[in-house]
Scaffold this motif. Structure first.
Motif, PDB file in Angstrom:
ATOM      1  N   THR A  59      56.888  32.575  35.452  1.00 34.45           N
ATOM      2  CA  THR A  59      55.575  32.171  34.957  1.00 34.45           C
ATOM      3  C   THR A  59      54.725  31.631  36.095  1.00 34.45           C
ATOM      4  OG1 THR A  59      56.505  31.678  32.785  1.00 34.45           O
ATOM      5  CG2 THR A  59      54.368  30.697  33.297  1.00 34.45           C
ATOM      6  N   VAL A  60      53.477  32.067  36.130  1.00 32.63           N
ATOM      7  CA  VAL A  60      52.522  31.625  37.150  1.00 32.63           C
ATOM      8  C   VAL A  60      51.899  30.307  36.696  1.00 32.63           C
ATOM      9  CG1 VAL A  60      50.399  32.211  38.387  1.00 32.63           C
ATOM     10  CG2 VAL A  60      52.007  34.016  37.756  1.00 32.63           C
ATOM     11  N   LEU A  61      51.985  29.288  37.535  1.00 37.96           N
ATOM     12  CA  LEU A  61      51.378  28.001  37.207  1.00 37.96           C
ATOM     13  C   LEU A  61      49.952  27.928  37.741  1.00 37.96           C
ATOM     14  CD1 LEU A  61      54.178  25.353  37.834  1.00 37.96           C
ATOM     15  CD2 LEU A  61      53.550  26.513  35.720  1.00 37.96           C
ATOM     16  N   GLU A  62      49.123  27.159  37.056  1.00 40.20           N
ATOM     17  CA  GLU A  62      47.744  26.959  37.496  1.00 40.20           C
ATOM     18  C   GLU A  62      47.732  26.307  38.876  1.00 40.20           C
ATOM     19  OE1 GLU A  62      43.560  24.986  36.002  1.00 40.20           O
ATOM     20  OE2 GLU A  62      45.316  24.915  34.702  1.00 40.20           O
ATOM     21  N   GLY A  63      46.931  26.844  39.776  1.00 42.12           N
ATOM     22  CA  GLY A  63      46.829  26.300  41.120  1.00 42.12           C
ATOM     23  C   GLY A  63      47.941  26.722  42.054  1.00 42.12           C
ATOM     24  N   SER A  64      48.857  27.576  41.572  1.00 40.97           N
ATOM     25  CA  SER A  64      49.962  28.010  42.431  1.00 40.97           C
ATOM     26  C   SER A  64      49.456  29.007  43.462  1.00 40.97           C
ATOM     27  CB  SER A  64      51.079  28.643  41.611  1.00 40.97           C
ATOM     28  OG  SER A  64      50.716  29.943  41.196  1.00 40.97           O
ATOM     29  N   ASN A  65      50.306  29.317  44.402  1.00 39.94           N
ATOM     30  CA  ASN A  65      49.945  30.295  45.424  1.00 39.94           C
ATOM     31  C   ASN A  65      49.756  31.699  44.840  1.00 39.94           C
ATOM     32  OD1 ASN A  65      49.986  28.456  47.584  1.00 39.94           O
ATOM     33  ND2 ASN A  65      52.204  28.586  47.689  1.00 39.94           N
ATOM     34  N   TRP A  66      50.249  31.941  43.650  1.00 37.47           N
ATOM     35  CA  TRP A  66      50.086  33.243  43.005  1.00 37.47           C
ATOM     36  C   TRP A  66      48.847  33.299  42.119  1.00 37.47           C
ATOM     37  CZ3 TRP A  66      55.320  35.677  41.128  1.00 37.47           C
ATOM     38  CH2 TRP A  66      56.182  35.800  42.216  1.00 37.47           C
ATOM     39  N   ASP A  67      48.320  32.169  41.725  1.00 41.17           N
ATOM     40  CA  ASP A  67      47.164  32.075  40.831  1.00 41.17           C
ATOM     41  C   ASP A  67      45.945  32.746  41.486  1.00 41.17           C
ATOM     42  OD1 ASP A  67      45.163  31.372  39.063  1.00 41.17           O
ATOM     43  OD2 ASP A  67      45.363  29.215  39.350  1.00 41.17           O
ATOM     44  N   GLY A  68      45.391  33.759  40.813  1.00 39.18           N
ATOM     45  CA  GLY A  68      44.196  34.436  41.310  1.00 39.18           C
ATOM     46  C   GLY A  68      44.456  35.528  42.335  1.00 39.18           C
ATOM     47  N   LYS A  69      45.708  35.805  42.628  1.00 39.23           N
ATOM     48  CA  LYS A  69      46.036  36.836  43.616  1.00 39.23           C
ATOM     49  C   LYS A  69      46.343  38.159  42.932  1.00 39.23           C
ATOM     50  CE  LYS A  69      47.130  34.345  47.604  1.00 39.23           C
ATOM     51  NZ  LYS A  69      48.155  34.065  48.555  1.00 39.23           N
ATOM     52  N   ARG A  70      46.070  39.234  43.662  1.00 42.26           N
ATOM     53  CA  ARG A  70      46.465  40.564  43.209  1.00 42.26           C
ATOM     54  C   ARG A  70      47.968  40.726  43.468  1.00 42.26           C
ATOM     55  NH1 ARG A  70      41.853  43.534  42.477  1.00 42.26           N
ATOM     56  NH2 ARG A  70      40.041  42.751  43.596  1.00 42.26           N
TER      57      ARG A  70
END
Length: 93
Positions: A6-17
Motif C-alpha cells: 500500500t502506498v502511503l500519503e507523502g511516501s516516495n511512491w506517492d505521485g510517481k509513475r
C-alpha cells in the motif's frame, strides 16, 4: 511471490509513475494490478505511465527477498519531511 503493498500519503511512491520506480530493473518486480479504494475499482496490468496515489494497493509479483525493501520504499515518507537546521545563539547577558 505475490504480495500487496500500500502506498502511503507523502511516501516516495506517492505521485510517481510506475516507470519512475524502476521496479522491474531494481527488484525484478511486476505490478499485476492496483486496487483503488477511492474509485472502488481494480486496475489490471497497469501501464508504466500509471500515477500512484495514496492508499492504493499494488498487487505485485516479486522475489521474496525484495518484498521488505519494496514495503519500506512505498511507506517511507521522507519526501515531505522538511529539513531543519539548528543554530545556537549566545544570549545577551
Amino acid at each position: 511471490q505475490t504480495t500487496q503493498i500500500t502506498v502511503l500519503e507523502g511516501s516516495n511512491w506517492d505521485g510517481k509513475r510506475i516507470s519512475e520506480l524502476n521496479l522491474k530493473q531494481q527488484h525484478n518486480t511486476h505490478v499485476l494490478g492496483i486496487h483503488q479504494p477511492n474509485e472502488k475499482s481494480f486496475v489490471v496490468a497497469p501501464g508504466s505511465s500509471f500515477i500512484l496515489s495514496p492508499k492504493e494497493t499494488l498487487i505485485i509479483a516479486a522475489p521474496a527477498s525484495a518484498i521488505p525493501q519494496l514495503n519500506a520504499a512505498a511507506q517511507d515518507n521522507t519526501k515531505n519531511r522538511s529539513k531543519r537546521t539548528l543554530s545556537w545563539q549566545t544570549p545577551n547577558v
